[in-house]
Design a protein around this motif. Structure first.
Motif, PDB file in Angstrom:
ATOM      1  N   PRO A  30       0.807  -1.227   0.000  1.00  0.00           N
ATOM      2  CA  PRO A  30       0.000   0.000   0.000  1.00  0.00           C
ATOM      3  C   PRO A  30       0.837   1.273   0.000  1.00  0.00           C
ATOM      4  N   LEU A  31       1.976   1.245   0.665  1.00  0.00           N
ATOM      5  CA  LEU A  31       2.841   2.426   0.673  1.00  0.00           C
ATOM      6  C   LEU A  31       3.376   2.721  -0.721  1.00  0.00           C
ATOM      7  N   GLY A  41      -7.067   3.274  -5.245  1.00  0.00           N
ATOM      8  CA  GLY A  41      -8.008   2.183  -4.999  1.00  0.00           C
ATOM      9  C   GLY A  41      -7.312   0.855  -4.780  1.00  0.00           C
ATOM     10  N   LEU A  42      -6.277   0.593  -5.565  1.00  0.00           N
ATOM     11  CA  LEU A  42      -5.501  -0.636  -5.380  1.00  0.00           C
ATOM     12  C   LEU A  42      -4.788  -0.656  -4.036  1.00  0.00           C
ATOM     13  N   ALA A 102      -4.325  -2.880   1.420  1.00  0.00           N
ATOM     14  CA  ALA A 102      -4.302  -2.696   2.868  1.00  0.00           C
ATOM     15  C   ALA A 102      -5.399  -3.508   3.545  1.00  0.00           C
ATOM     16  N   VAL A 103      -6.581  -3.488   2.958  1.00  0.00           N
ATOM     17  CA  VAL A 103      -7.702  -4.225   3.545  1.00  0.00           C
ATOM     18  C   VAL A 103      -7.490  -5.727   3.395  1.00  0.00           C
ATOM     19  N   ALA A 104      -6.921  -6.147   2.279  1.00  0.00           N
ATOM     20  CA  ALA A 104      -6.685  -7.574   2.061  1.00  0.00           C
ATOM     21  C   ALA A 104      -5.651  -8.131   3.032  1.00  0.00           C
ATOM     22  N   ASP A 162      -4.251   1.570   8.782  1.00  0.00           N
ATOM     23  CA  ASP A 162      -2.923   1.514   8.166  1.00  0.00           C
ATOM     24  C   ASP A 162      -2.913   2.244   6.826  1.00  0.00           C
ATOM     25  N   TRP A 163      -3.996   2.131   6.072  1.00  0.00           N
ATOM     26  CA  TRP A 163      -4.067   2.805   4.778  1.00  0.00           C
ATOM     27  C   TRP A 163      -4.025   4.321   4.956  1.00  0.00           C
ATOM     28  N   CYS A 164      -4.740   4.827   5.954  1.00  0.00           N
ATOM     29  CA  CYS A 164      -4.699   6.269   6.229  1.00  0.00           C
ATOM     30  C   CYS A 164      -3.294   6.714   6.616  1.00  0.00           C
ATOM     31  N   ALA A 165      -2.605   5.897   7.385  1.00  0.00           N
ATOM     32  CA  ALA A 165      -1.225   6.222   7.747  1.00  0.00           C
ATOM     33  C   ALA A 165      -0.323   6.222   6.512  1.00  0.00           C
TER      34      ALA A 165
END
Length: 108
Positions: free
Chosen positions: A4-5, A48-49, A54-56, A66-69
């Motif tokens: 995600p980063l 979106g990916l 992150a959710v997966a 974590d995605w927001c971070a």
């Protein structure tokens, strides 16, 4: 949480390049309207990916946090690099796009 980063940083760089002044400053020529549209689309698709990755990996509860971070960290990195080291910002975006399939493969 590497994937995600990497995707967030690439997405923010694409969205940055979708702006005419940043595109011209970083690449030295003007972008066509079609190229700017493609960059916007690519940026939003990469965001979106990154949310999906992150959710997966951690589920909805911790994945969103974590995605927001990752959003904040990648945006801060890009904003701090653009005025002082613009070529490094572009190089890092390219490297993160190249490294993201490896990070995705490492998840499995």
């Amino acid at each position: 949480m590497l994937l995600p980063l990497l995707l967030c940083y690439s997405a923010f760089t694409a969205l940055c390049l979708a702006m005419p002044q940043h595109y011209e400053e970083l690449l030295g020529h003007k972008a066509s309207a079609r190229r700017r549209q493609y960059l916007k689309l690519a940026g939003w698709l990469l965001l979106g990916l990154s949310l999906w990755a992150a959710v997966a990996s951690k589920g909805w509860s911790f994945g969103l946090v974590d995605w927001c971070a990752m959003l904040m960290f990648s945006a801060l990195t890009l904003v701090l690099l653009l005025p002082y080291r613009p070529r490094l910002a572009l190089t890092m975006a390219g490297a993160s796009l190249l490294a993201s399939p490896v990070a995705a493969w490492a998840l499995n």
